[in-house]
Design a protein around this motif. Structure first.
Motif, mmCIF file in Angstrom:
data_model
loop_
_atom_site.group_PDB
_atom_site.id
_atom_site.type_symbol
_atom_site.label_atom_id
_atom_site.label_comp_id
_atom_site.label_asym_id
_atom_site.label_seq_id
_atom_site.Cartn_x
_atom_site.Cartn_y
_atom_site.Cartn_z
ATOM 1 N N ILE A 120 0.864 -1.184 0.000
ATOM 2 C CA ILE A 120 0.000 0.000 0.000
ATOM 3 C C ILE A 120 0.897 1.229 0.000
ATOM 4 O O ILE A 120 1.816 1.341 0.807
ATOM 5 N N LEU A 121 0.620 2.164 -0.920
ATOM 6 C CA LEU A 121 1.407 3.382 -1.066
ATOM 7 C C LEU A 121 0.500 4.586 -0.963
ATOM 8 O O LEU A 121 -0.658 4.527 -1.377
ATOM 9 N N GLY A 122 1.016 5.693 -0.444
ATOM 10 C CA GLY A 122 0.271 6.937 -0.503
ATOM 11 C C GLY A 122 0.087 7.633 0.827
ATOM 12 O O GLY A 122 0.878 7.478 1.752
ATOM 13 N N LEU A 123 -1.002 8.412 0.886
ATOM 14 C CA LEU A 123 -1.326 9.249 2.043
ATOM 15 C C LEU A 123 -2.742 8.961 2.531
ATOM 16 O O LEU A 123 -3.636 8.734 1.720
ATOM 17 N N GLY A 124 -2.926 9.038 3.811
ATOM 18 C CA GLY A 124 -4.252 8.868 4.394
ATOM 19 C C GLY A 124 -5.050 10.155 4.370
ATOM 20 O O GLY A 124 -5.872 10.395 5.241
ATOM 21 N N SER A 125 -4.794 10.993 3.370
ATOM 22 C CA SER A 125 -5.508 12.270 3.247
ATOM 23 C C SER A 125 -5.591 12.643 1.771
ATOM 24 O O SER A 125 -5.104 11.920 0.913
ATOM 25 N N THR A 126 -6.187 13.785 1.504
ATOM 26 C CA THR A 126 -6.249 14.303 0.132
ATOM 27 C C THR A 126 -5.462 15.610 0.037
ATOM 28 O O THR A 126 -5.718 16.430 -0.831
ATOM 29 N N ALA A 127 -4.493 15.790 0.919
ATOM 30 C CA ALA A 127 -3.740 17.039 0.998
ATOM 31 C C ALA A 127 -2.883 17.318 -0.237
ATOM 32 O O ALA A 127 -2.687 18.474 -0.592
ATOM 33 N N GLN A 128 -2.374 16.266 -0.881
ATOM 34 C CA GLN A 128 -1.482 16.465 -2.028
ATOM 35 C C GLN A 128 -1.335 15.161 -2.790
ATOM 36 O O GLN A 128 -1.716 14.103 -2.316
ATOM 37 N N ASN A 129 -0.738 15.261 -3.981
ATOM 38 C CA ASN A 129 -0.389 14.065 -4.731
ATOM 39 C C ASN A 129 0.754 13.362 -4.015
ATOM 40 O O ASN A 129 1.442 13.956 -3.185
ATOM 41 N N PHE A 130 0.961 12.112 -4.359
ATOM 42 C CA PHE A 130 2.017 11.320 -3.728
ATOM 43 C C PHE A 130 2.858 10.678 -4.819
ATOM 44 O O PHE A 130 2.335 9.991 -5.690
ATOM 45 N N GLN A 131 4.185 10.913 -4.800
ATOM 46 C CA GLN A 131 5.088 10.253 -5.734
ATOM 47 C C GLN A 131 6.239 9.653 -4.954
ATOM 48 O O GLN A 131 6.761 10.278 -4.022
ATOM 49 N N THR A 132 6.621 8.446 -5.333
ATOM 50 C CA THR A 132 7.685 7.758 -4.619
ATOM 51 C C THR A 132 8.419 6.816 -5.565
ATOM 52 O O THR A 132 7.938 6.511 -6.651
ATOM 53 N N SER A 133 9.571 6.374 -5.125
ATOM 54 C CA SER A 133 10.295 5.317 -5.815
ATOM 55 C C SER A 133 9.925 4.001 -5.140
ATOM 56 O O SER A 133 9.971 3.896 -3.913
ATOM 57 N N VAL A 134 9.528 3.023 -5.920
ATOM 58 C CA VAL A 134 9.102 1.728 -5.385
ATOM 59 C C VAL A 134 10.173 0.689 -5.672
ATOM 60 O O VAL A 134 10.629 0.553 -6.804
ATOM 61 N N ASN A 135 10.578 -0.015 -4.647
ATOM 62 C CA ASN A 135 11.455 -1.176 -4.771
ATOM 63 C C ASN A 135 10.753 -2.312 -4.052
ATOM 64 O O ASN A 135 10.520 -2.227 -2.853
ATOM 65 N N ARG A 136 10.401 -3.321 -4.797
ATOM 66 C CA ARG A 136 9.732 -4.462 -4.171
ATOM 67 C C ARG A 136 10.366 -5.737 -4.669
ATOM 68 O O ARG A 136 10.866 -5.794 -5.794
ATOM 69 N N PHE A 137 10.343 -6.745 -3.844
ATOM 70 C CA PHE A 137 10.904 -8.037 -4.211
ATOM 71 C C PHE A 137 10.135 -9.138 -3.516
ATOM 72 O O PHE A 137 9.549 -8.927 -2.454
ATOM 73 N N GLU A 138 10.118 -10.278 -4.146
ATOM 74 C CA GLU A 138 9.472 -11.462 -3.600
ATOM 75 C C GLU A 138 10.259 -12.673 -4.065
ATOM 76 O O GLU A 138 10.964 -12.627 -5.072
#
Length: 173
Positions: free
Chosen positions: A106-124
């Motif tokens: 799950i990525l992001g913000l628990g609000s609507t204050a702004q957009n959210f951008q991030t770098s995602v690194n995931r592995f399985e």
């Protein structure tokens, strides 16, 4: 590979259990596309050239006990009416049936204050390899809980047109 004694190992003979071997990678450049999908979908959302996925031939899969998959990419979530939240996961596709690999992030913000951008690194690590058929690992995304109010449009590869996303696979003996 070389052993501690300096002896060279050949493929399939004497390679210690747990050894990780690079299989390959897929790199794509973001087109800065955004989508409003709520159901799980691949990063290209219908544009195959923008799908962050890797296909491993059945003969290669058969050589390993497990496959480690790692993806790295940018991710943009525009505000929804309730939150700014989205999810990602890996999907394994195979002629014997598709399945999710690991859990959803799950990525992001628990609000609507702004957009959210991030770098995602995931592995399985895929510990339950199919007995036959090619395997495709894909990065999937959706609005959190499949709820249209939880995010506006989503850029699963980011908001820029010049960022590179990569998915890599390693076999584990």
């Amino acid at each position: 590979l070389a052993s501690d004694s300096g002896t060279a190992w050949s493929w399939g003979t004497g390679v210690p259990s747990g050894t990780m071997i690079y299989i390959g990678e897929t790199r794509i450049t973001s087109a800065a596309a955004s989508h409003t999908v709520t159901d799980w979908t691949k990063t290209g959302n219908g544009t195959a050239s923008q799908n962050l996925d890797i296909t491993i031939p059945a003969a290669t899969v058969a050589k390993f006990s497990k496959i480690y998959v790692h993806a790295s990419h940018m991710f943009l979530i525009n505000q929804g009416s309730s939150f700014t939240l989205a999810e990602t996961k890996f999907r394994r596709e195979n002629s014997n049936g598709d399945s999710d690999l690991g859990f959803r992030h799950i990525l992001g913000l628990g609000s609507t204050a702004q957009n959210f951008q991030t770098s995602v690194n995931r592995f399985e690590v895929d510990t339950n390899l199919p007995a036959s058929g090619d395997v495709t690992y894909s990065v999937m995304f959706r609005k959190h809980h499949n709820n249209s109010g939880y995010a506006g449009s989503i850029g699963p590869l980011g908001a820029e047109t010049d960022t590179t996303a990569v998915i890599m696979a390693y076999g584990i003996i």
